[in-house]
Design a protein around this motif. Structure first.
Motif, PDB file in Angstrom:
ATOM      1  N   THR A 157      81.132  58.851  26.224  1.00 33.94           N
ATOM      2  CA  THR A 157      80.015  57.901  26.416  1.00 33.94           C
ATOM      3  C   THR A 157      79.279  57.939  25.177  1.00 33.94           C
ATOM      4  N   PHE A 158      78.717  56.704  24.691  1.00 37.74           N
ATOM      5  CA  PHE A 158      77.809  56.809  23.691  1.00 37.74           C
ATOM      6  C   PHE A 158      76.389  57.317  23.830  1.00 37.74           C
ATOM      7  N   LYS A 159      76.309  57.695  25.245  1.00 35.42           N
ATOM      8  CA  LYS A 159      74.991  58.457  25.518  1.00 35.42           C
ATOM      9  C   LYS A 159      74.994  59.842  25.014  1.00 35.42           C
TER      10      LYS A 159
ATOM     11  N   VAL B 108      75.635  61.033  22.297  1.00 38.56           N
ATOM     12  CA  VAL B 108      75.212  61.374  20.927  1.00 38.56           C
ATOM     13  C   VAL B 108      73.885  60.949  20.678  1.00 38.56           C
TER      14      VAL B 108
ATOM     15  N   THR C 151      74.143  66.086  19.022  1.00 35.17           N
ATOM     16  CA  THR C 151      75.103  66.246  20.422  1.00 35.17           C
ATOM     17  C   THR C 151      74.882  67.632  20.909  1.00 35.17           C
TER      18      THR C 151
ATOM     19  N   TRP D 178      71.601  59.050  18.871  1.00 40.72           N
ATOM     20  CA  TRP D 178      71.661  57.939  17.837  1.00 40.72           C
ATOM     21  C   TRP D 178      70.584  57.545  16.980  1.00 40.72           C
TER      22      TRP D 178
ATOM     23  N   LEU E  98      81.584  61.752  20.780  1.00 42.76           N
ATOM     24  CA  LEU E  98      81.930  60.752  21.393  1.00 42.76           C
ATOM     25  C   LEU E  98      83.151  61.101  22.121  1.00 42.76           C
TER      26      LEU E  98
ATOM     27  N   VAL F 127      79.400  63.756  15.348  1.00 39.82           N
ATOM     28  CA  VAL F 127      79.310  62.543  16.173  1.00 39.82           C
ATOM     29  C   VAL F 127      80.599  62.189  16.753  1.00 39.82           C
TER      30      VAL F 127
ATOM     31  N   HIS G  92      75.063  64.176  29.225  1.00 39.56           N
ATOM     32  CA  HIS G  92      76.275  63.458  29.398  1.00 39.56           C
ATOM     33  C   HIS G  92      77.163  64.227  28.568  1.00 39.56           C
TER      34      HIS G  92
ATOM     35  N   SER H  77      87.711  64.747  15.955  1.00 40.96           N
ATOM     36  CA  SER H  77      87.563  64.047  17.352  1.00 40.96           C
ATOM     37  C   SER H  77      89.414  64.310  17.864  1.00 40.96           C
TER      38      SER H  77
END
Length: 614
Positions: free
Chosen positions: A574-576, A578, A527, A580, A570, A566, A438, A164
Motif C-alpha cells: 500500500t502507498f500508505k 510510506v 517507512t 510521502w 511499497l 521507498v 500499514h 524491492s
C-alpha cells in the motif's frame, strides 16, 4: 608574492575542503547508516567502528575514480587558459559554497546531498570564473552536468527497484509462511549467498587499479564473485545455521555468540528444560518503556533554560485553556487537520525539549569525560542578559573546556531511538504511527537472522560510499593541491593516496561526532524499518552506488538509500506505508540544492575574482 597568495588561498581552500568532507560524513554517511541503526541491527557505536573500517577501505581501493569527474568533467582545464591561480581560487570557492550550504542544512537537521551540493557549487563557480559557455552542461562522455544530474531521478528509481526485488524474495520465501521461523533458519545460507555475491561483485568488478582488478577478464570476475558468494554460503551453513537453529528453534537462551564456532555440534546440544522463548532482541522501532516519565525541573543547559522560558510563556497567558495543561496533553489534543495555535506550538517545542533534557539527565549520570562535561555545563548555566555581562563571561570561561569535550563525545552516546520516542503525541508522531500501522511486523526471531545479513550489507554500503563520495570530496582538494604545488593548471593525473586517506578519515570523523543530527531525523521517518527490510535497502543502494561509480559518475548515497527505502516500503502492498510528505520534502531539498549551492559558490567566486587588488 604570487607564491604567498597561492599558499593563503590553498590554506583557506584546504579548510573548506575538509569542512565539506566533514559535513559529507555528518549528512550523507549518517543517512546511509541510519537504516542499520534504526533497524537495531547495530548500535550507533558499532556503526561508527564499522564505518571507519569500511569507509576508509572503500576510499583507498576504489575512491579516486570519480575524482577526475569532479576536477575536470565540469570545468575543462582549457577554460582556465593556463592560469593556475584562477583554478586554485575556483576550487576553493566551490568547496566554500558546498560546505556552507551542507553545514547549514546539517545544523538544522535538513537532509541534502553533499555530492550534488559540491557539483552545483562547481557549476556556479564555473559560470563566474570562465563563463557559462565553458561549463560542461551536457553529457561530456559521461562526465558533464547532464550525466551527473541525470542521476537525480535515475539513482533513486534504480535503488528502489533493486531493493524491492531483494525484499520481495525474502517476503515470499520467509515472511508469508505460516511458520516463518524454520523457513528463515534453513534458507539463511541462501541469503548469505546473495549478500556475499553482491558484496564481492561491488569490490572486484572494475575494482582497484592498484590491485589490477580493472583489467581482469569477465571469467575472472565471475569466478571470484561466485566463489566468495558460495564460500560465504558454505560457512554460514556450517556455523551460522546450527547456531540460529539452537537459538530460535530450540530456544536455547543459554547459548553465547562465541559458541557459533562449534558448528554442527550445536545440533546435538540439548535445549534447557525451561526454554519457553528465544533470547533475541526486540526489533520494534518504538519501545515506550519509561516514556511517561516526566522531566524534573533543572537549571542547567540551554535546552533546559529554553524549556523553562516556554513554561513561563504558557503560564503567563491565563486566558488560554491550553496554557493550563501539560505539554504532553496539549500536544495530544492538537487537531492534525488544522493549523496549531500559538500555544500549541510552544507546547510542541517544550515536549521535544523535555525529551532532550531526559537524555541529557542520563548522560550526566555517566562516568568519564562526557559525564563530567555534562555536569559541568549543567551546574554553570548562563545568567540573564547579554554574553558580555561579567557573570556570563565567567560562566563562558568555565564552560569552554566541557563544551569541547561534549562536541567530541556527544555523538558516541546519542540514542536515536529515544529521540524518536520524544516525538510521540506530536503531529509527526501521529503521522508515523499511521505509516507504521500499514507495515506488517514480523517475528523477532526472523528479524534476528537478518540482522546478521544487514551487518554485512551495511558494511558493503559503507564501502560503496567510500568508493564514490570520497572521490567527490577529494576531487576539488586534489585540484587545489595540483595548482598550488606546481604553479600551473594541473594535468589529469592520479590523486595521491594520502589525500584520499585524509578525506576519508575526515568524513568518518564527521559521522562519528555529528551524524546523530541527521540520523535522528532520517531513522524510520520514511517507512517502517526492520533488519530484513534494512538489509534489502542497503543491498539495493550499494548496487546502485557501485554501478554509478564503475562509470565514474558521482551519485548521491542519500538518494540511493532513500529510493531503496521507498521501494521496500511499497512492498508492504500500500502507498500508505510510506511517508510521502517526508519523501516530498527530501526531493524538494535535492532540487533546491542545485540553485542554492550554485549561487553561493558563484557569488563567492565572482566577488573574490573581481575584488580590487594591488
Amino acid at each position: 608574492m604570487v607564491l604567498e597568495q597561492f599558499t593563503y588561498v590553498f590554506a583557506i581552500g584546504t579548510f573548506f575542503a575538509l569542512l565539506e568532507a566533514y559535513n559529507n560524513g555528518a549528512n550523507d554517511v549518517a543517512n546511509a547508516w541510519a537504516t542499520s541503526v534504526s533497524s537495531r541491527s547495530v548500535t550507533y557505536r558499532q556503526a561508527m567502528a564499522l564505518c571507519l573500517l569500511f569507509e576508509v577501505t572503500g576510499a583507498l581501493t576504489v575512491g579516486a575514480r570519480t575524482a577526475n569527474t569532479i576536477r575536470y568533467g565540469i570545468i575543462p582545464l582549457e577554460a582556465f587558459q593556463g592560469n593556475a591561480g584562477v583554478q586554485l581560487l575556483a576550487f576553493t570557492c566551490a568547496s566554500a559554497g558546498a560546505a556552507t550550504w551542507v553545514m547549514w542544512c546539517t545544523r538544522n537537521s535538513a537532509h541534502v546531498s553533499s555530492t550534488y551540493s559540491l557539483v552545483s557549487s562547481i557549476a556556479g563557480v564555473g559560470v563566474a570564473a570562465v563563463g557559462a559557455r565553458n561549463v560542461q552542461w551536457g553529457w561530456n562522455e559521461g562526465q558533464g552536468l547532464g550525466a551527473i544530474f541525470g542521476g537525480l531521478c535515475i539513482a533513486p528509481i534504480m535503488s528502489g527497484i533493486f531493493a524491492s526485488i531483494i525484499f520481495m524474495l525474502v517476503k515470499l520465501v520467509v515472511h508469508v509462511r505460516t511458520n516463518p521461523v524454520p523457513w528463515a533458519v534453513w534458507t539463511s545460507p541462501f541469503f548469505f549467498l546473495i549478500a556475499g555475491t553482491i558484496c564481492t561483485l561491488s569490490i572486484v568488478f572494475r575494482g582497484s587499479p592498484k590491485l589490477g582488478l580493472d583489467e581482469k577478464p569477465g571469467w575472472y570476475i565471475a569466478a571470484v564473485t561466485l566463489g566468495v558468494g558460495f564460500g560465504v554460503c558454505l560457512l554460514s551453513a556450517i556455523f551460522f545455521l546450527p547456531y540460529v537453529h539452537a537459538k530460535v528453534i530450540k530456544k536455547d537462551y543459554t547459548l553465547e555468540l562465541w559458541q557459533i564456532f562449534k558448528g554442527p555440534l550445536l545440533f546435538k546440544r540439548p535445549a534447557p528444560a525451561d526454554a519457553s522463548s528465544a533470547n533475541v532482541p526486540n526489533y520494534a522501532v518504538l519501545q515506550h518503556d519509561g516514556e511517561e516519565e516526566t522531566v524534573s525541573e533543572v537549571k542547567g543547559d540551554a535546552s533546559t533554560m529554553e524549556s523553562s522560558m516556554l513554561e513561563s510563556d504558557l503560564k503567563a497567558d491565563s486566558s488560554s485553556d491550553n496554557a493550563k495543561r501539560s505539554a504532553a496533553q496539549v500536544a495530544v489534543d492538537i487537531d492534525p487537520t488544522g493549523p496549531p495555535g500559538l500555544h500549541d506550538q510552544y507546547a510542541y517545542k517544550r515536549l521535544l525539549l523535555q525529551a532532550r533534557e531526559k537524555h541529557h539527565a542520563s548522560l550526566r549520570k555517566k562516568r568519564g569525560p562526557l559525564g563530567w562535561a555534562m555536569r559541568r555545563l549543567h551546574d554553570n548555566p548562563f545568567g540573564a542578559g547579554a554574553i558580555y555581562e561579567l557573570y556570563n563571561l565567567r560562566a563562558l570561561m568555565i564552560r569552554l573546556p566541557p563544551m569541547v569535550i561534549v562536541a567530541l563525545l556527544y555523538g558516541f552516546n546519542y540514542d536515536i531511538h529515544k529521540a524518536q520516542v520524544g516525538v510521540l503525541g506530536t503531529p509527526e508522531g501521529r503521522r508515523m504511527a499511521k505509516v507504521y500501522a500499514h507495515a506488517p511486523k514480523y517475528q523477532n526471531e526472523v528479524e534476528y537472522l537478518y540482522s546478521f545479513v544487514q551487518i554485512l550489507t551495511a558494511c558493503t554500503a559503507s564501502f560503496a560510499h567510500g568508493a564514490n563520495d570520497v572521490g567527490n570530496a577529494v576531487g576539488v582538494w586534489a585540484g587545489m593541491y595540483s595548482a598550488w604545488s606546481s604553479g600551473v593548471v594541473g594535468e589529469k593525473e592520479d590523486v595521491p593516496l594520502w589525500q584520499i586517506a585524509v578525506i576519508a578519515l575526515t568524513i568518518c570523523f564527521g559521522f562519528i561526532t555529528y551524524g546523530y543530527n541527521i540520523m535522528k531525523v532520517m531513522g524510520n521517518k520514511l517507512t517502517y524499518h526492520s533488519p530484513s527490510r534494512g538489509s534489502s535497502m542497503e543491498m539495493g543502494a550499494a548496487l546502485t552506488i557501485l554501478f554509478f561509480s564503475q562509470f565514474s559518475l558521482p551519485t548521491s548515497t542519500s538518494m540511493c538509500i532513500t529510493g531503496a527505502t521507498v521501494g521496500v516500503g511499497l512492498c508492504n502492498g500500500t502507498f500508505k506505508a510510506v511517508n510521502w510528505q517526508r519523501v516530498g520534502l527530501l526531493f524538494f531539498s535535492w532540487v533546491m540544492t542545485i540553485p542554492i549551492a550554485g549561487l553561493i559558490g558563484g557569488i563567492i567566486m565572482g566577488i573574490t575574482l573581481n575584488a580590487p587588488s594591488y
